[in-house]
Scaffold this motif. Structure first.
Motif, PDB file in Angstrom:
ATOM      1  N   ALA A  53       0.865  -1.187   0.000  1.00 44.69           N
ATOM      2  CA  ALA A  53       0.000   0.000   0.000  1.00 44.69           C
ATOM      3  C   ALA A  53       0.897   1.231   0.000  1.00 44.69           C
ATOM      4  N   LEU A  54       0.441   2.293  -0.693  1.00 46.25           N
ATOM      5  CA  LEU A  54       1.216   3.524  -0.824  1.00 46.25           C
ATOM      6  C   LEU A  54       0.316   4.733  -0.568  1.00 46.25           C
ATOM      7  N   VAL A  55       0.842   5.760   0.111  1.00 42.09           N
ATOM      8  CA  VAL A  55       0.159   7.048   0.240  1.00 42.09           C
ATOM      9  C   VAL A  55       1.211   8.156   0.160  1.00 42.09           C
ATOM     10  N   VAL A  56       0.789   9.337  -0.262  1.00 40.83           N
ATOM     11  CA  VAL A  56       1.700  10.466  -0.448  1.00 40.83           C
ATOM     12  C   VAL A  56       1.421  11.556   0.579  1.00 40.83           C
ATOM     13  N   ASP A  57       2.490  12.053   1.215  1.00 39.03           N
ATOM     14  CA  ASP A  57       2.434  13.237   2.067  1.00 39.03           C
ATOM     15  C   ASP A  57       2.819  14.416   1.173  1.00 39.03           C
ATOM     16  N   GLU A  58       1.827  15.041   0.544  1.00 37.09           N
ATOM     17  CA  GLU A  58       2.094  16.088  -0.444  1.00 37.09           C
ATOM     18  C   GLU A  58       2.755  17.333   0.161  1.00 37.09           C
ATOM     19  N   PRO A  59       2.314  17.820   1.340  1.00 39.01           N
ATOM     20  CA  PRO A  59       2.944  19.029   1.891  1.00 39.01           C
ATOM     21  C   PRO A  59       4.444  18.870   2.127  1.00 39.01           C
ATOM     22  N   GLN A  60       4.884  17.666   2.539  1.00 36.37           N
ATOM     23  CA  GLN A  60       6.303  17.472   2.823  1.00 36.37           C
ATOM     24  C   GLN A  60       7.001  16.647   1.747  1.00 36.37           C
ATOM     25  N   ASN A  61       6.280  16.341   0.672  1.00 36.39           N
ATOM     26  CA  ASN A  61       6.856  15.613  -0.466  1.00 36.39           C
ATOM     27  C   ASN A  61       7.460  14.280  -0.025  1.00 36.39           C
ATOM     28  N   LEU A  62       6.662  13.513   0.757  1.00 35.01           N
ATOM     29  CA  LEU A  62       7.077  12.202   1.233  1.00 35.01           C
ATOM     30  C   LEU A  62       6.123  11.133   0.706  1.00 35.01           C
ATOM     31  N   LEU A  63       6.613   9.917   0.591  1.00 35.63           N
ATOM     32  CA  LEU A  63       5.805   8.765   0.207  1.00 35.63           C
ATOM     33  C   LEU A  63       5.877   7.732   1.318  1.00 35.63           C
ATOM     34  N   PHE A  64       4.703   7.242   1.790  1.00 33.84           N
ATOM     35  CA  PHE A  64       4.645   6.176   2.781  1.00 33.84           C
ATOM     36  C   PHE A  64       4.309   4.866   2.061  1.00 33.84           C
ATOM     37  N   ALA A  65       5.032   3.802   2.392  1.00 33.44           N
ATOM     38  CA  ALA A  65       4.818   2.511   1.743  1.00 33.44           C
ATOM     39  C   ALA A  65       4.738   1.423   2.815  1.00 33.44           C
ATOM     40  N   ALA A  66       3.586   0.724   2.866  1.00 31.17           N
ATOM     41  CA  ALA A  66       3.368  -0.326   3.865  1.00 31.17           C
ATOM     42  C   ALA A  66       3.950  -1.639   3.359  1.00 31.17           C
ATOM     43  N   ASP A  67       5.080  -2.050   3.940  1.00 29.97           N
ATOM     44  CA  ASP A  67       5.756  -3.289   3.556  1.00 29.97           C
ATOM     45  C   ASP A  67       5.391  -4.365   4.574  1.00 29.97           C
ATOM     46  N   THR A  68       4.338  -5.139   4.275  1.00 33.51           N
ATOM     47  CA  THR A  68       3.876  -6.151   5.231  1.00 33.51           C
ATOM     48  C   THR A  68       4.819  -7.343   5.301  1.00 33.51           C
ATOM     49  N   SER A  69       5.596  -7.584   4.257  1.00 33.69           N
ATOM     50  CA  SER A  69       6.521  -8.719   4.280  1.00 33.69           C
ATOM     51  C   SER A  69       7.624  -8.507   5.313  1.00 33.69           C
ATOM     52  N   ALA A  70       7.978  -7.237   5.557  1.00 29.84           N
ATOM     53  CA  ALA A  70       9.013  -6.912   6.540  1.00 29.84           C
ATOM     54  C   ALA A  70       8.443  -6.198   7.752  1.00 29.84           C
ATOM     55  N   ASN A  71       7.102  -6.052   7.797  1.00 31.58           N
ATOM     56  CA  ASN A  71       6.439  -5.353   8.902  1.00 31.58           C
ATOM     57  C   ASN A  71       7.073  -3.991   9.188  1.00 31.58           C
ATOM     58  N   SER A  72       7.301  -3.244   8.119  1.00 30.41           N
ATOM     59  CA  SER A  72       7.863  -1.906   8.284  1.00 30.41           C
ATOM     60  C   SER A  72       7.218  -0.934   7.307  1.00 30.41           C
ATOM     61  N   LEU A  73       7.145   0.309   7.733  1.00 28.40           N
ATOM     62  CA  LEU A  73       6.593   1.376   6.913  1.00 28.40           C
ATOM     63  C   LEU A  73       7.748   2.157   6.292  1.00 28.40           C
ATOM     64  N   TRP A  74       7.857   2.083   4.948  1.00 20.87           N
ATOM     65  CA  TRP A  74       8.878   2.880   4.257  1.00 20.87           C
ATOM     66  C   TRP A  74       8.448   4.340   4.241  1.00 20.87           C
ATOM     67  N   ILE A  75       9.385   5.250   4.455  1.00 24.05           N
ATOM     68  CA  ILE A  75       9.147   6.670   4.263  1.00 24.05           C
ATOM     69  C   ILE A  75      10.165   7.153   3.232  1.00 24.05           C
ATOM     70  N   VAL A  76       9.666   7.610   2.081  1.00 21.45           N
ATOM     71  CA  VAL A  76      10.499   7.934   0.933  1.00 21.45           C
ATOM     72  C   VAL A  76      10.523   9.440   0.696  1.00 21.45           C
ATOM     73  N   ASN A  77      11.703   9.994   0.496  1.00 21.36           N
ATOM     74  CA  ASN A  77      11.838  11.383   0.078  1.00 21.36           C
ATOM     75  C   ASN A  77      11.609  11.434  -1.430  1.00 21.36           C
ATOM     76  N   CYS A  78      10.501  12.071  -1.848  1.00 20.82           N
ATOM     77  CA  CYS A  78      10.130  12.071  -3.260  1.00 20.82           C
ATOM     78  C   CYS A  78      11.004  12.990  -4.102  1.00 20.82           C
TER      79      CYS A  78
END
Length: 325
Positions: A53-78
């Motif tokens: 699953a993916l969602v975008v934090d538009e005000p801070q230009n970040l991308l959140f990615a739900a990695d269930t295989s590793a039970n971690s939430l990626w936070i990406v600098n777009c």
């Protein structure tokens, strides 16, 4: 309608400010950056695991990615297309973000898969700041940042329990709950307050007025174009282009739907509202009729009183003409 070739698309999210679409690749453990206006691939974000699953934090230009295989939430600098942080999360891909409150919402399911909870992650501190319970095992989330509504689909204790919840993401109180079709799983908030919901069990795509729960669209796809809503894995809506993006299981291209296909509201009313309007019209008609009946009776009484001679009296029966001795 159209398709964009990517290796193994699974989840998709759209940045409505930049117009970029982000598509996770199940087999490549990466995220593809797509120009949504021209549907061309611009870059690839690599990492360990598969974001479901993916969602975008538009005000801070970040991308959140739900990695269930590793039970971690990626936070990406777009801006740099790199993973800058990871936050521990549960084993569900339910994920949404409210740009107004700068908070991401991640779902967690109970051991019995009949209830769960929602963890709130601040995009400022990149930490979990609160957790609250929900009466379903959350499968997917969407947010309307204008009205601060969090939309939740999932499974409840039984087959008739609500499986579509709308929660105020500031007070965390339930606004309304519905039982929708057969296991609704995936959705995306479009231009406020519309929400798209898929029901894989019946291969349907719904569009809702999120604030009221009214169904605006109930579709199985476009058979003439070879597109059916079966096995949808993710959806995202671009308000810039009026485009809805969908990914499906066992399909090696991204499905792209135009506004005319997805957002034409039905001209008919739901049955309960039609009955309510009919009752109100009937009630109004009865009130008008009662008003005129009372007015007519009053007028007749006034005319009767005016026709009587002054000083006239009603004689008893024994003194009337014909009864006198």
């Amino acid at each position: 309608l159209g398709r964009v070739a990517t290796p193994s698309p699974y989840a998709v999210a759209v940045d409505s400010v930049t117009g970029l679409a982000y598509v996770s690749q199940g087999e490549r453990a990466s995220i593809v950056v797509l120009d949504s206006s021209g549907n061309t691939v611009l870059a690839s974000i690599d990492g360990a695991g598969t974001p479901y699953a993916l969602v975008v934090d538009e005000p801070q230009n970040l991308l959140f990615a739900a990695d269930t295989s590793a039970n971690s939430l990626w936070i990406v600098n777009c801006s740099s297309d790199t993973v800058v942080s990871r936050v521990p999360m549960g084993d569900t891909s339910a994920l949404a973000f409210d740009p107004a409150s700068h908070e991401a919402f991640i779902g967690n399911v109970s051991s019995g898969y009949d209830s769960g909870s929602v963890s709130v992650v601040s995009s400022d501190s990149l930490k979990v700041v609160q957790t609250f319970s929900v009466p379903v095992a959350p499968m997917s989330f969407a947010v309307d940042p204008v009205s601060h509504l969090l939309f939740v689909t999932g499974t409840g204790p039984n087959s008739t329990s609500p499986n579509f919840l709308v929660i105020n993401d500031e007070s965390f109180q339930t606004v309304y709950a519905l039982h929708l079709g057969d296991s609704p799983q995936l959705m995306t908030a479009a231009s406020s307050p519309d929400v798209f919901v898929s029901a894989p069990g019946v291969n349907r795509l719904y569009e809702f007025d999120g604030s009221s729960g009214h169904v605006l669209l109930n579709s199985t796809g476009d058979a003439s174009s070879g597109i059916t809503f079966a096995g949808i894995t993710s959806m995202a809506f671009s308000p810039i282009t009026g485009t809805l993006y969908l990914t499906e299981n066992d399909v090696t291209s991204l499905i792209v739907l135009g506004t005319s296909t997805t957002t034409s509201p039905s001209a008919t009313l739901d049955a309960p509202f039609a009955y309510l309007i009919a009752l109100l019209l009937i009630g109004a008609a009865l009130l008008v009729a009662l008003f005129y009946v009372r007015r007519r009776d009053k007028r007749r009484r006034e005319q009767t009183a005016e026709s009587r001679p002054t000083g006239a009296v009603n004689l008893p029966a024994s003194l009337r003409r014909g009864d006198r001795p």
